[in-house]
Design a protein around this motif. Sequence first.
Motif, PDB file in Angstrom:
ATOM      1  N   PRO A  77      22.375  37.811  57.433  1.00 58.24           N
ATOM      2  CA  PRO A  77      21.189  37.749  58.288  1.00 58.24           C
ATOM      3  C   PRO A  77      20.498  39.095  58.491  1.00 58.24           C
ATOM      4  O   PRO A  77      19.370  39.128  58.960  1.00 58.24           O
ATOM      5  N   ARG A  78      21.158  40.198  58.174  1.00 57.17           N
ATOM      6  CA  ARG A  78      20.598  41.524  58.439  1.00 57.17           C
ATOM      7  C   ARG A  78      19.931  42.152  57.222  1.00 57.17           C
ATOM      8  O   ARG A  78      19.812  43.370  57.123  1.00 57.17           O
ATOM      9  N   GLY A  79      19.514  41.338  56.292  1.00 54.53           N
ATOM     10  CA  GLY A  79      18.766  41.840  55.155  1.00 54.53           C
ATOM     11  C   GLY A  79      19.602  42.408  54.036  1.00 54.53           C
ATOM     12  O   GLY A  79      19.099  43.211  53.240  1.00 54.53           O
ATOM     13  N   VAL A  80      20.866  42.015  53.945  1.00 55.17           N
ATOM     14  CA  VAL A  80      21.739  42.500  52.883  1.00 55.17           C
ATOM     15  C   VAL A  80      21.973  41.382  51.864  1.00 55.17           C
ATOM     16  O   VAL A  80      22.325  40.258  52.221  1.00 55.17           O
ATOM     17  N   LYS A  81      21.741  41.714  50.586  1.00 57.02           N
ATOM     18  CA  LYS A  81      22.041  40.804  49.492  1.00 57.02           C
ATOM     19  C   LYS A  81      23.071  41.471  48.589  1.00 57.02           C
ATOM     20  O   LYS A  81      22.985  42.667  48.326  1.00 57.02           O
ATOM     21  N   MET A  82      24.024  40.686  48.108  1.00 56.18           N
ATOM     22  CA  MET A  82      25.062  41.234  47.242  1.00 56.18           C
ATOM     23  C   MET A  82      25.270  40.318  46.040  1.00 56.18           C
ATOM     24  O   MET A  82      25.210  39.092  46.161  1.00 56.18           O
ATOM     25  N   LYS A  83      25.516  40.927  44.889  1.00 55.90           N
ATOM     26  CA  LYS A  83      25.921  40.176  43.709  1.00 55.90           C
ATOM     27  C   LYS A  83      27.227  40.759  43.202  1.00 55.90           C
ATOM     28  O   LYS A  83      27.325  41.970  42.979  1.00 55.90           O
ATOM     29  N   THR A  84      28.224  39.901  43.050  1.00 59.21           N
ATOM     30  CA  THR A  84      29.572  40.323  42.677  1.00 59.21           C
ATOM     31  C   THR A  84      29.912  39.861  41.275  1.00 59.21           C
ATOM     32  O   THR A  84      29.656  38.707  40.904  1.00 59.21           O
ATOM     33  N   TYR A  85      30.499  40.780  40.501  1.00 58.06           N
ATOM     34  CA  TYR A  85      31.067  40.461  39.186  1.00 58.06           C
ATOM     35  C   TYR A  85      32.559  40.774  39.266  1.00 58.06           C
ATOM     36  O   TYR A  85      32.948  41.933  39.383  1.00 58.06           O
ATOM     37  N   ASP A  86      33.367  39.732  39.209  1.00 60.05           N
ATOM     38  CA  ASP A  86      34.826  39.866  39.268  1.00 60.05           C
ATOM     39  C   ASP A  86      35.339  39.616  37.852  1.00 60.05           C
ATOM     40  O   ASP A  86      35.434  38.470  37.407  1.00 60.05           O
ATOM     41  N   CYS A  87      35.649  40.704  37.119  1.00 62.70           N
ATOM     42  CA  CYS A  87      35.924  40.626  35.683  1.00 62.70           C
ATOM     43  C   CYS A  87      37.410  40.801  35.389  1.00 62.70           C
ATOM     44  O   CYS A  87      38.085  41.610  36.032  1.00 62.70           O
ATOM     45  N   TYR A  88      37.901  40.082  34.372  1.00 58.62           N
ATOM     46  CA  TYR A  88      39.337  39.969  34.140  1.00 58.62           C
ATOM     47  C   TYR A  88      39.736  40.381  32.729  1.00 58.62           C
ATOM     48  O   TYR A  88      39.034  40.107  31.759  1.00 58.62           O
ATOM     49  N   LYS A  89      40.906  41.042  32.659  1.00 60.22           N
ATOM     50  CA  LYS A  89      41.559  41.301  31.379  1.00 60.22           C
ATOM     51  C   LYS A  89      43.020  40.915  31.527  1.00 60.22           C
ATOM     52  O   LYS A  89      43.674  41.284  32.507  1.00 60.22           O
ATOM     53  N   PHE A  90      43.532  40.145  30.569  1.00 58.21           N
ATOM     54  CA  PHE A  90      44.887  39.606  30.658  1.00 58.21           C
ATOM     55  C   PHE A  90      45.804  40.299  29.652  1.00 58.21           C
ATOM     56  O   PHE A  90      45.366  40.684  28.562  1.00 58.21           O
ATOM     57  N   ASN A  91      47.069  40.441  30.021  1.00 55.99           N
ATOM     58  CA  ASN A  91      48.008  41.016  29.053  1.00 55.99           C
ATOM     59  C   ASN A  91      48.304  39.989  27.962  1.00 55.99           C
ATOM     60  O   ASN A  91      48.050  38.784  28.132  1.00 55.99           O
ATOM     61  N   PRO A  92      48.812  40.417  26.799  1.00 54.98           N
ATOM     62  CA  PRO A  92      49.028  39.480  25.678  1.00 54.98           C
ATOM     63  C   PRO A  92      49.952  38.322  26.032  1.00 54.98           C
ATOM     64  O   PRO A  92      49.795  37.214  25.502  1.00 54.98           O
ATOM     65  N   GLU A  93      50.904  38.550  26.929  1.00 55.81           N
ATOM     66  CA  GLU A  93      51.865  37.494  27.284  1.00 55.81           C
ATOM     67  C   GLU A  93      51.301  36.511  28.307  1.00 55.81           C
ATOM     68  O   GLU A  93      51.940  35.506  28.619  1.00 55.81           O
ATOM     69  N   ARG A  94      50.127  36.811  28.842  1.00 52.24           N
ATOM     70  CA  ARG A  94      49.493  35.997  29.885  1.00 52.24           C
ATOM     71  C   ARG A  94      50.422  35.851  31.098  1.00 52.24           C
ATOM     72  O   ARG A  94      50.601  34.777  31.660  1.00 52.24           O
ATOM     73  N   THR A  95      50.971  37.004  31.505  1.00 44.15           N
ATOM     74  CA  THR A  95      51.791  37.040  32.723  1.00 44.15           C
ATOM     75  C   THR A  95      51.161  37.915  33.796  1.00 44.15           C
ATOM     76  O   THR A  95      51.498  37.786  34.975  1.00 44.15           O
ATOM     77  N   MET A  96      50.250  38.838  33.393  1.00 39.99           N
ATOM     78  CA  MET A  96      49.629  39.755  34.338  1.00 39.99           C
ATOM     79  C   MET A  96      48.119  39.779  34.116  1.00 39.99           C
ATOM     80  O   MET A  96      47.624  39.510  33.019  1.00 39.99           O
ATOM     81  N   VAL A  97      47.424  40.157  35.183  1.00 38.81           N
ATOM     82  CA  VAL A  97      45.960  40.228  35.172  1.00 38.81           C
ATOM     83  C   VAL A  97      45.522  41.582  35.710  1.00 38.81           C
ATOM     84  O   VAL A  97      46.089  42.073  36.690  1.00 38.81           O
ATOM     85  N   LYS A  98      44.541  42.183  35.064  1.00 35.86           N
ATOM     86  CA  LYS A  98      43.848  43.337  35.642  1.00 35.86           C
ATOM     87  C   LYS A  98      42.409  42.912  35.873  1.00 35.86           C
ATOM     88  O   LYS A  98      41.753  42.433  34.948  1.00 35.86           O
ATOM     89  N   ASN A  99      41.961  43.048  37.109  1.00 35.70           N
ATOM     90  CA  ASN A  99      40.570  42.693  37.364  1.00 35.70           C
ATOM     91  C   ASN A  99      39.818  43.880  37.924  1.00 35.70           C
ATOM     92  O   ASN A  99      40.367  44.719  38.630  1.00 35.70           O
ATOM     93  N   VAL A 100      38.547  43.968  37.558  1.00 39.12           N
ATOM     94  CA  VAL A 100      37.630  44.988  38.055  1.00 39.12           C
ATOM     95  C   VAL A 100      36.506  44.262  38.784  1.00 39.12           C
ATOM     96  O   VAL A 100      35.877  43.359  38.218  1.00 39.12           O
ATOM     97  N   VAL A 101      36.283  44.642  40.036  1.00 41.26           N
ATOM     98  CA  VAL A 101      35.262  44.004  40.860  1.00 41.26           C
ATOM     99  C   VAL A 101      34.089  44.964  41.022  1.00 41.26           C
ATOM    100  O   VAL A 101      34.263  46.097  41.483  1.00 41.26           O
ATOM    101  N   LEU A 102      32.913  44.501  40.637  1.00 41.69           N
ATOM    102  CA  LEU A 102      31.678  45.276  40.775  1.00 41.69           C
ATOM    103  C   LEU A 102      30.770  44.534  41.749  1.00 41.69           C
ATOM    104  O   LEU A 102      30.461  43.358  41.544  1.00 41.69           O
ATOM    105  N   ILE A 103      30.355  45.220  42.804  1.00 38.39           N
ATOM    106  CA  ILE A 103      29.492  44.605  43.812  1.00 38.39           C
ATOM    107  C   ILE A 103      28.197  45.406  43.898  1.00 38.39           C
ATOM    108  O   ILE A 103      28.214  46.601  44.205  1.00 38.39           O
TER     109      ILE A 103
END
Length: 235
Positions: free
Chosen positions: A165-191
């Motif tokens: 309500p205070r005039g703030v707009k945000m767009k989020t990109y939550d991006c993922y990279k997975f290890n080869p075994e598909r047991t772990m995730v690394k994510n980078v969040v850009l807002i």
Amino acid sequence: MKYIYSIIVSLFLLGCSTDNIDYTLARMAGNKPAGFFYFANSYDANHYTFEHKDFNISMIQTKEKDWMDMGGWKGAYIYGGIGVGVDIKEVTKYGGVLSYGINMNSSVYSFTDREIDIEKGNEKYIHEKYQQGKEKNGREYYINAHLEKQGKENYQCLVFEENTPRGVKMKTYDCYKFNPERTMVKNVVLIFIYTKSPNLPEQYKHLTDEYTYEDLLKRSQRVLDSLYIKDGWEK
């Protein structure tokens, strides 16, 4: 976590003392006390790459007008993340805000069923889980939630927008990279954060024709295109 970084942007937009960016990032490597930095000009900013322990990413596209009409680009390195932004000079004296901000942070965690759906591009799952709604304070969230491929390795990213309500707009990109075994995730969040206060003084309102939410997103595409998520999934 993303609201912590919104606070960071607010802190340095209010005019904290700053250091040169290379000196500060070198001094602040790791989870150490907060450090603030500045870019001296558009050329330096446009040729800068942030080299984080989890990712590399280019600075947003800047213009010389950002230093002439606004307060120049400043930043903060805190809690293992990075925030950068530009605002009107001496804006706090007038009780109004017109600003751009970008928050960048990362995390590592275990791979779950949620990541299976994200990796497969299951838009039905996204639409069901991240439905647009409103909180009691009027903040709209998960607007147009969907998946996009972004970055140097075409990372799968969860994308959505938010309004307050205070005039703030945000767009989020939550991006993922997975290890080869598909047991772990690394994510980078850009807002990407755009603020146009309803209390903006009349003398600054002409800037809103050029400094718009759409302009912020257009300038930010080089950030998304440059994103490289590094290997290594240790928490």
